[in-house]
Scaffold this active site. Sequence first.
Site, mmCIF file in Angstrom:
data_model
loop_
_atom_site.group_PDB
_atom_site.id
_atom_site.type_symbol
_atom_site.label_atom_id
_atom_site.label_comp_id
_atom_site.label_asym_id
_atom_site.label_seq_id
_atom_site.Cartn_x
_atom_site.Cartn_y
_atom_site.Cartn_z
ATOM 1 N N ASP A 55 0.844 -1.189 0.033
ATOM 2 C CA ASP A 55 0.135 0.017 -0.075
ATOM 3 C C ASP A 55 0.874 1.285 -0.101
ATOM 4 O O ASP A 55 0.426 2.285 -0.727
ATOM 5 C CB ASP A 55 -0.829 -0.014 1.031
ATOM 6 C CG ASP A 55 -1.946 -1.129 1.317
ATOM 7 O OD1 ASP A 55 -1.947 -1.976 0.203
ATOM 8 O OD2 ASP A 55 -2.646 -1.059 2.187
ATOM 9 N N ASP A 59 0.880 4.304 -2.575
ATOM 10 C CA ASP A 59 0.942 5.677 -2.058
ATOM 11 C C ASP A 59 1.815 6.565 -2.501
ATOM 12 O O ASP A 59 1.781 7.777 -3.270
ATOM 13 C CB ASP A 59 1.032 5.910 -0.624
ATOM 14 C CG ASP A 59 -0.365 5.194 0.073
ATOM 15 O OD1 ASP A 59 -1.271 5.182 -0.407
ATOM 16 O OD2 ASP A 59 -0.414 5.201 1.429
ATOM 17 N N SER A 104 -37.083 -4.333 -12.456
ATOM 18 C CA SER A 104 -36.686 -5.036 -11.214
ATOM 19 C C SER A 104 -37.346 -6.595 -11.823
ATOM 20 O O SER A 104 -37.991 -6.954 -12.868
ATOM 21 C CB SER A 104 -37.665 -4.996 -9.944
ATOM 22 O OG SER A 104 -39.008 -5.108 -10.442
ATOM 23 N N GLU A 135 -25.937 -16.554 -11.866
ATOM 24 C CA GLU A 135 -24.991 -15.623 -11.038
ATOM 25 C C GLU A 135 -25.624 -15.237 -9.800
ATOM 26 O O GLU A 135 -26.778 -15.405 -9.463
ATOM 27 C CB GLU A 135 -24.775 -14.514 -12.103
ATOM 28 C CG GLU A 135 -25.764 -13.553 -12.385
ATOM 29 C CD GLU A 135 -25.881 -12.749 -13.462
ATOM 30 O OE1 GLU A 135 -25.295 -13.259 -14.471
ATOM 31 O OE2 GLU A 135 -25.982 -11.478 -13.428
ATOM 32 N N LYS A 137 -27.084 -13.107 -6.817
ATOM 33 C CA LYS A 137 -28.040 -11.713 -6.899
ATOM 34 C C LYS A 137 -27.538 -11.101 -5.701
ATOM 35 O O LYS A 137 -27.526 -11.495 -4.312
ATOM 36 C CB LYS A 137 -29.469 -12.096 -6.432
ATOM 37 C CG LYS A 137 -30.499 -11.057 -6.304
ATOM 38 C CD LYS A 137 -31.770 -11.376 -6.378
ATOM 39 C CE LYS A 137 -32.612 -10.361 -6.157
ATOM 40 N NZ LYS A 137 -32.517 -9.309 -5.427
ATOM 41 N N ASP A 139 -27.032 -8.370 -2.705
ATOM 42 C CA ASP A 139 -27.693 -7.547 -1.819
ATOM 43 C C ASP A 139 -27.212 -6.293 -1.528
ATOM 44 O O ASP A 139 -26.802 -6.115 -0.387
ATOM 45 C CB ASP A 139 -28.136 -8.504 -0.547
ATOM 46 C CG ASP A 139 -29.183 -8.181 0.210
ATOM 47 O OD1 ASP A 139 -29.961 -7.214 -0.406
ATOM 48 O OD2 ASP A 139 -29.506 -8.594 1.085
ATOM 49 N N TYR A 248 -23.253 -6.253 -13.754
ATOM 50 C CA TYR A 248 -23.860 -7.591 -14.128
ATOM 51 C C TYR A 248 -24.718 -7.548 -15.460
ATOM 52 O O TYR A 248 -25.385 -8.511 -15.611
ATOM 53 C CB TYR A 248 -24.503 -8.593 -12.905
ATOM 54 C CG TYR A 248 -25.533 -7.394 -12.199
ATOM 55 C CD1 TYR A 248 -26.658 -6.932 -12.824
ATOM 56 C CD2 TYR A 248 -25.162 -7.240 -10.834
ATOM 57 C CE1 TYR A 248 -27.578 -6.065 -12.170
ATOM 58 C CE2 TYR A 248 -26.237 -6.366 -10.087
ATOM 59 C CZ TYR A 248 -27.313 -6.036 -10.826
ATOM 60 O OH TYR A 248 -28.232 -5.004 -10.097
ATOM 61 N N LYS A 321 -30.590 -16.128 -15.937
ATOM 62 C CA LYS A 321 -30.879 -15.368 -17.023
ATOM 63 C C LYS A 321 -30.627 -16.164 -18.296
ATOM 64 O O LYS A 321 -29.763 -17.001 -18.525
ATOM 65 C CB LYS A 321 -29.700 -14.044 -17.300
ATOM 66 C CG LYS A 321 -29.782 -13.103 -16.118
ATOM 67 C CD LYS A 321 -28.854 -12.021 -16.234
ATOM 68 C CE LYS A 321 -28.876 -11.210 -14.988
ATOM 69 N NZ LYS A 321 -27.735 -10.274 -15.057
ATOM 70 N N LYS A 345 -34.774 -16.640 -4.932
ATOM 71 C CA LYS A 345 -34.555 -15.826 -3.738
ATOM 72 C C LYS A 345 -34.137 -17.025 -2.427
ATOM 73 O O LYS A 345 -34.885 -18.177 -2.709
ATOM 74 C CB LYS A 345 -35.776 -15.387 -3.127
ATOM 75 C CG LYS A 345 -36.086 -14.173 -3.893
ATOM 76 C CD LYS A 345 -35.289 -12.764 -3.558
ATOM 77 C CE LYS A 345 -35.827 -12.202 -2.407
ATOM 78 N NZ LYS A 345 -35.072 -10.726 -2.225
ATOM 79 N N CYS A 439 -27.267 4.660 35.787
ATOM 80 C CA CYS A 439 -26.673 3.307 35.581
ATOM 81 C C CYS A 439 -27.398 2.122 36.210
ATOM 82 O O CYS A 439 -27.660 2.037 37.335
ATOM 83 C CB CYS A 439 -25.400 3.288 35.998
ATOM 84 S SG CYS A 439 -24.285 1.883 35.517
ATOM 85 N N CYS A 442 -24.428 0.571 38.925
ATOM 86 C CA CYS A 442 -24.006 1.338 39.952
ATOM 87 C C CYS A 442 -25.102 2.619 40.452
ATOM 88 O O CYS A 442 -24.743 3.088 41.406
ATOM 89 C CB CYS A 442 -22.754 1.823 39.874
ATOM 90 S SG CYS A 442 -22.732 3.158 38.728
ATOM 91 N N CYS A 457 -22.336 5.776 31.589
ATOM 92 C CA CYS A 457 -22.043 5.807 33.003
ATOM 93 C C CYS A 457 -20.666 6.525 33.186
ATOM 94 O O CYS A 457 -19.836 5.700 32.775
ATOM 95 C CB CYS A 457 -22.499 4.496 33.644
ATOM 96 S SG CYS A 457 -21.799 4.358 35.394
ATOM 97 N N CYS A 462 -17.543 2.108 38.497
ATOM 98 C CA CYS A 462 -18.690 1.133 38.222
ATOM 99 C C CYS A 462 -18.266 -0.254 37.928
ATOM 100 O O CYS A 462 -17.474 -0.395 37.253
ATOM 101 C CB CYS A 462 -19.422 1.785 37.160
ATOM 102 S SG CYS A 462 -20.880 0.659 36.512
HETATM 103 S S1 IVH Z 1 -30.373 -8.429 -13.653
HETATM 104 C C1 IVH Z 1 -33.421 -6.206 -16.359
HETATM 105 N N1 IVH Z 1 -28.338 -9.469 -11.908
HETATM 106 O O1 IVH Z 1 -31.820 -7.432 -8.040
HETATM 107 C C2 IVH Z 1 -32.652 -7.277 -15.416
HETATM 108 N N2 IVH Z 1 -30.073 -7.941 -10.938
HETATM 109 O O2 IVH Z 1 -35.265 -6.843 -8.707
HETATM 110 C C3 IVH Z 1 -31.717 -6.383 -14.695
HETATM 111 N N3 IVH Z 1 -29.491 -7.595 -8.697
HETATM 112 O O3 IVH Z 1 -33.370 -4.393 -9.145
HETATM 113 C C4 IVH Z 1 -31.302 -6.899 -13.205
HETATM 114 N N4 IVH Z 1 -27.732 -9.044 -8.423
HETATM 115 O O4 IVH Z 1 -30.644 -4.367 -8.075
HETATM 116 C C5 IVH Z 1 -29.486 -8.636 -12.049
HETATM 117 N N5 IVH Z 1 -26.770 -10.485 -10.835
HETATM 118 C C6 IVH Z 1 -27.719 -9.661 -10.882
HETATM 119 C C7 IVH Z 1 -28.088 -8.880 -9.822
HETATM 120 C C8 IVH Z 1 -29.484 -7.936 -9.736
HETATM 121 C C9 IVH Z 1 -28.768 -8.105 -7.822
HETATM 122 C C10 IVH Z 1 -30.536 -6.643 -8.268
HETATM 123 C C11 IVH Z 1 -30.750 -5.445 -9.172
HETATM 124 C C12 IVH Z 1 -32.565 -5.991 -9.256
HETATM 125 C C13 IVH Z 1 -32.997 -6.637 -8.428
HETATM 126 C C14 IVH Z 1 -34.046 -7.638 -8.746
#
Ligand code: IVH
Length: 703
Positions: A55, A59, A104, A135, A137, A139, A248, A321, A345, A439, A442, A457, A462
């Site tokens: 690092d 830098d 979504s 792939e 998902k 979060d 993605y 997909k 999910k 507290c 005490c 406290c 204490c």
């Molecule tokens: S594809 C048109 N791929 O999950 C399709 N979404 O409702 C575009 N997310 O809004 C989404 N990982 O924010 C896709 N590998 C992934 C993802 C992903 C997370 C989220 C994304 C989306 C929500 C699903």
Amino acid sequence: MHTPEQTRIQQKLTKDFLKQQVAGKIPIESIDDLRSVLKFHEYRYYIMSDPLIADAEYDQLYKTLERLESENPQLVIPDSPTQRVAKGLTKEFPTVQHLVPMLSLENSYNAEDLLDWDRKARELAKLDQIEYCVEPKFDGASISLVYENDMLLRAATRGDGVEGDEITTNIKQIRSVPLSARFSEYGIQLVEIRGEVLMSKASFKKYNEQLTAQNLSVLANPRNAASGSLRIKDSAEVKRRNLEAFLYNLSYHVDLPGAKEKSNALDKHSATLDMLWNLGFRSPVKEKKVFKGIQAVIDYVLAFEKTRDDLPYEIDGMVVKVDDIDLQDRLGMTTHHPRWAIACKFKARQGTSKLRNVEYQVGRTGSITPVAKIDPVPIGGVTVTSVSLFNEDIIREKDLMIGDTVLVERAGDVIPYIVKSQAELRDGTEKPIQFPRNCPVCSHALVKPPEEAAWRCVNPACPATVVERIIHFVSKDAMDIRSFGDANVRKFYELGLLSSIPGIYKLDMEKISAIEGFGKKSIDNLAAAIEKSKQQPLHRIIYGLGIRYVGETTAKTLTNAVSRLKDLQDFSVEQLLTLEDIGPKVAGSVFEFFHTPDNLLMIDELEKMGMVLSNSKKQSLQAGSLNGQTFLFTGTLTHFTRSVAEEMVEANGGKLLGGVSSKLNYLVVGEDAGSKLEKAKKINTVKVISEQEFLKLVEANNA
Ligand code: IVH
């Protein structure tokens, strides 16, 4: 993108630059090479997670680039690594329209849902079998990025899917988002890509530890941490949060005029992920897999779910997909979702329960943490009965009452938390939560400075804080006295055998052997572990002392500034402030600690018990070439970072001082040096030197 040969060339360039840097000469023509060297190392670090240089070396190179660009502003280019710098406060986030609406995904929860979805897709496509790419998902918070002519043009939040907020400055703080990418090599002039901003579990933990040390409210979970970060007005704060971005999906592109036929990279979704990776994005290339038919998809999803907790970041499922892009286009979309993709999910890690009671724990620094006691509820394989509520504000914000039905979430190794109370289910028997003003242990009155989140406290005697301080002192990251453990500290305290940190070294083993469960072997182990801890390095002792706001990193910084623990008594607040990353809060707390008579007595006692309270590393290094010479840096350093400079001093056996005094041999001055320089000029034994002179001194000593 980087073959072994390219890696070798980049490494050689890196070495050359570092060498020339120490010699103070970097030819201006090499600025482009320097930028490409920096970009290469950013890629190794942020995308591949496999850095090739330290690092401090990075830098050093970065500082050089900054210097060259500030001396030659005409050479600055928009995608230079320096252009990520946070510039003041963002006033507003203008609304922008996505090139393609950010839809979504439809959700599925089990194999039947997926079989059903696959059947419908095959019927529409008139195919017996479809190839799918699977792939993770992620979060976090979704974003869209637009690149035009290979440059990052803008970044936006999802917003309502049609329009989002423009957050380009904040996104530039995320090092895994390249500022430029050669889409032109794939015949692309304009492109919109979608992805997710995340905070890794490790960064989340570290960030929350920092917030706790500052007595600020912690972030509930990594997802909130990421989504809350996108619209922060202070982009420097965004940078501190250490976010990551996974890209993605390529949702829209315009070909370059005259681009021959469509590049193969765009025929399959899986190939676009490879393309993004090759262009320097973090896309899920390693995690993605392509399968023929839905059954193999289902098997992979189930297998991947088992590894969920091993990943460095949170995922809440997988996304399936259709891999063939033409087929994606043919399948099209409903009003809400694409028909060519579906989210699988994972099992929810939430549960509902009843809030029965709130207990109040007193921490090491006296801070009071409310803890909700709830009816046992199984969440993700663990039965949850206790949930931290962090502080009084959270109780108010979430409108919690005793007797409420509450939604509880536990995400991997994130501690469980209450998502919300379900006020609509109240029947009038619920009772408000009365946060105590004294507290619970005490009874001393609690205090709360307005800028802090927790009540505290402040009674130094204490019993709760005394016990917690001892527990902290013996803990793994501090003195690491393994055989101790929280339960034994509490037991010994209750029996009157242990009442302070030095008391650890005076434990009456005979009395302990009379306690049930303490055989000869465990007593011997305990005694040996205590004895061994006397040799622990100084930074562990400083950390173990439990000085407010002093975590492991600050403890190391303080250690590096002294030869003996007691030297810290001589530091003024101003001198402490000259140390790296020590701000007014930490400096004030350290100063107060070393000016509180009880603490000095404790240090004396520890020394008498045979504890080594000196910085052994520093003493042995003094045999080096700057042998015992003392240094202090002041002003803005332009040739190297302060930490690199300080490392150079220490590596050569020199010593760093916190302030100007007759003990100082060299004051190294950067730009805009102020009062230290004035003071040094008045003491004729102090030699005032420039950064270049300092480098020469180091070099001469290394010759
Ligand atoms: S594809 C048109 N791929 O999950 C399709 N979404 O409702 C575009 N997310 O809004 C989404 N990982 O924010 C896709 N590998 C992934 C993802 C992903 C997370 C989220 C994304 C989306 C929500 C699903």
